[in-house]
Scaffold this active site. Structure first.
Site, PDB file in Angstrom:
ATOM      1  N   HIS A 194      29.090  72.789 -26.353  1.00  0.00           N
ATOM      2  CA  HIS A 194      29.835  73.897 -27.335  1.00  0.00           C
ATOM      3  C   HIS A 194      31.397  73.749 -26.858  1.00  0.00           C
ATOM      4  O   HIS A 194      32.199  74.043 -27.655  1.00  0.00           O
ATOM      5  CB  HIS A 194      29.308  75.382 -26.925  1.00  0.00           C
ATOM      6  CG  HIS A 194      28.016  75.430 -27.861  1.00  0.00           C
ATOM      7  ND1 HIS A 194      27.943  75.368 -29.040  1.00  0.00           N
ATOM      8  CD2 HIS A 194      26.809  75.953 -27.341  1.00  0.00           C
ATOM      9  CE1 HIS A 194      26.801  75.863 -29.734  1.00  0.00           C
ATOM     10  NE2 HIS A 194      25.943  75.958 -28.232  1.00  0.00           N
ATOM     11  N   GLU A 228      25.851  73.668 -22.992  1.00  0.00           N
ATOM     12  CA  GLU A 228      27.005  74.704 -23.019  1.00  0.00           C
ATOM     13  C   GLU A 228      28.312  73.754 -23.076  1.00  0.00           C
ATOM     14  O   GLU A 228      29.427  74.171 -23.818  1.00  0.00           O
ATOM     15  CB  GLU A 228      26.929  75.813 -22.024  1.00  0.00           C
ATOM     16  CG  GLU A 228      25.935  76.486 -22.007  1.00  0.00           C
ATOM     17  CD  GLU A 228      25.754  77.426 -23.473  1.00  0.00           C
ATOM     18  OE1 GLU A 228      26.637  77.395 -24.185  1.00  0.00           O
ATOM     19  OE2 GLU A 228      24.570  77.655 -23.857  1.00  0.00           O
TER      20      GLU A 228
HETATM   21 ZN    ZN Z   1      23.846  76.573 -28.194  1.00  0.00          ZN
END
Ligand code: ZN
Length: 488
Positions: free
Chosen positions: A257, A254
């Site tokens: 991202h 994450e």
């Molecule tokens: Zn992902």
């Protein structure tokens, strides 16, 4: 002048979309459970406002009359024309019907999954597939409905091109995986790992990977996700006391991202360029942070002392054993828990089945049998219960059809980018071993992240990687890594 007016209008739309996203984040993290019915109305109200703005006739007029004067203006117009065209092809009642149907289908999916019985979910999924077929047909205007759905997640990509790439990868992966599974499995982590210590370690590692907590935060949720853009990009993680790698690698994923969104040029804030270029490119960043960097032999050297600080003696005392433990290849059923070798096989299965559903070659009633047959053929095992098979992923219940292939595409992009990164930084392994991720993340920021959606995905990746997108670098990386780890 028209361009400035249009951008002012869009800035408000973008700001409202960010607010909508934050209510979604709140729903998964902080919202008291009794607030659900009110939140549904709040979310629907925002959605209506956003849909009205995205089909506003003023936008259509601007898009017709404006001639771009700079590459940034041209890119904004490219994205807006694409989105406006898609929004206008969809009747408002179809959009509303899909929202209603998927909300009910999501609940039925959770119920069916808990009961290990598809029957309560099947009528809902049948309706979802029918509506998405209708939507795909409306978007495609005579073209292929599945490609039209795919285009919503990966602009410019076609299922034919994906099939060609995936079919080309498959034999090599199946063969390598079979050789690896023939070898003895490496040592796994065992014991109880203090949840609080896991959270602290996750935060420490998030900072090492470059996550800016001044403009972000980490919370706990059932499913890890990242949300937001620009100055407010949040992530969630989850903690399993028996498995600290779950929290650790979910967090790094994450963070990948989130760093993408945080790394976008500040000039693009609250404009169409202020987001990742596509779902595939987004996943390339998260997977590269998680796997090529986070599960590298070099980073295992930096990780070991950090884990010992967090958990004391946890049964592993050399980096090579930790490196093998974080890269264990296993015969699992679940995509989200799959190792790097098995992961793409899970995605190919879903990609082929969902195309067949949308094209009418497979009926929803036959989906479970088709899934189980395909799983047995690809993985050599029988699926014992639906929660380990067709009911494991939330996507189809939410109408996310055309989304799955972007996961594998992200892996392929990550393979190409990592090969280029290694060429650009010959000392990368030593940097990772020293726990210094700044060189790698700075390279990704300057070659990929800062551009936001300025370029189309294929142009962006080809420019950064220095070659056309292909699965070859990913396959070479997997062969080198797992061949070395398992001696095959
Ligand atoms: Zn992902």
């Amino acid at each position: 002048m028209s361009y400035d007016n249009m951008m002012s209008f869009l800035r408000v739309t973008e700001a409202l979309a960010e607010v909508a996203g934050r209510t979604g984040w709140d729903q998964e993290t902080m919202m008291p459970p009794g607030a659900a019915p009110q939140r549904a109305e709040e979310a629907a109200a925002l959605k209506t406002v956003l849909h009205d703005r995205s089909t506003d006739p003023r936008l259509g007029a601007w898009l017709e009359e404006i001639t771009p004067k700079t590459p940034v203006q041209a890119a904004n117009l490219r994205i807006l024309r694409h989105e406006y065209m898609r929004s206008c092809r969809l009747p408002a009642d179809l959009v509303a019907e899909i929202a209603r149907t998927t909300s009910l289908a999501h609940r039925a999916w959770a119920e069916a999954r808990a009961a290990e019985n598809l029957s309560v979910f099947l009528p809902h999924l049948t309706r979802v597939v029918a509506l998405r077929r209708e939507q795909g047909a409306a978007l495609a205007e005579g073209g292929d409905p599945y490609d039209a759905l795919l285009d919503g997640y990966e602009p410019g990509m076609s299922s034919a091109r994906l099939s060609e790439i995936f079919d080309g990868m498959r034999p090599g992966i199946v063969d390598l995986r079979a050789r690896v599974l023939d070898r003895p499995a490496p040592k796994a982590l065992e014991g109880h790992f203090d949840p609080h210590a896991q959270r602290l370690l996750a935060e420490k590692i998030a900072l090492v990977f470059g996550y800016d907590l001044e403009r972000g935060r980490i919370d706990t949720a059932l499913h890890p996700f990242s949300s937001g853009s620009g100055l407010d990009v949040r992530i969630t993680t989850r903690v399993d006391p028996a498995d600290p790698l779950n929290c650790l690698y979910s967090t790094i994923h994450e963070v990948g991202h989130a760093c993408y969104e945080q790394g976008i040029d500040r000039d693009y804030l609250l404009t169409p360029l202020g987001h990742g270029a596509s779902m595939g490119v987004h996943e390339s960043q998260s997977r590269l942070y998680e796997n090529q960097l986070g599960r590298s032999a070099g980073f295992a050297e930096a990780l070991l002392p950090m884990m010992r600080d967090a958990f004391g003696d946890f049964g592993i005392d050399d980096p090579q054993t930790l490196y093998a433990a974080v890269n264990r290849v296993e015969e699992g059923f679940i995509r989200t828990e799959a190792d790097e070798l098995s992961y793409n096989l899970h995605v190919f299965l879903r990609f082929d089945l969902e195309q067949a559903l949308i094209r009418g070659d497979l009926q929803v009633a036959d989906l479970e049998a088709a899934w189980n047959d395909r799983f047995a053929a690809d993985f050599g095992r029988d699926v014992p219960k639906p929660s380990l098979g067709v009911l494991q992923d939330v996507h189809w219940s939410e109408g996310l059809i055309g989304y799955f292939p972007t996961y594998s595409l992200g892996n392929i992009y990550a393979g190409s980018l990592f090969a280029a990164l290694r060429r650009a930084r010959p000392g990368l392994d030593a940097e990772l071993a020293a726990g210094d991720l700044s060189g790698a993340t700075e390279w990704l920021r300057s070659h990929v992240q800062r551009h936001g959606a300025l370029f189309t995905p294929d142009v962006l990746i080809a420019e950064a990687a220095g070659e056309e997108v292909s699965s070859q670098p990913l396959l070479a990386y997997l062969e080198e890594k797992f061949g070395g780890l398992y001696g095959v």
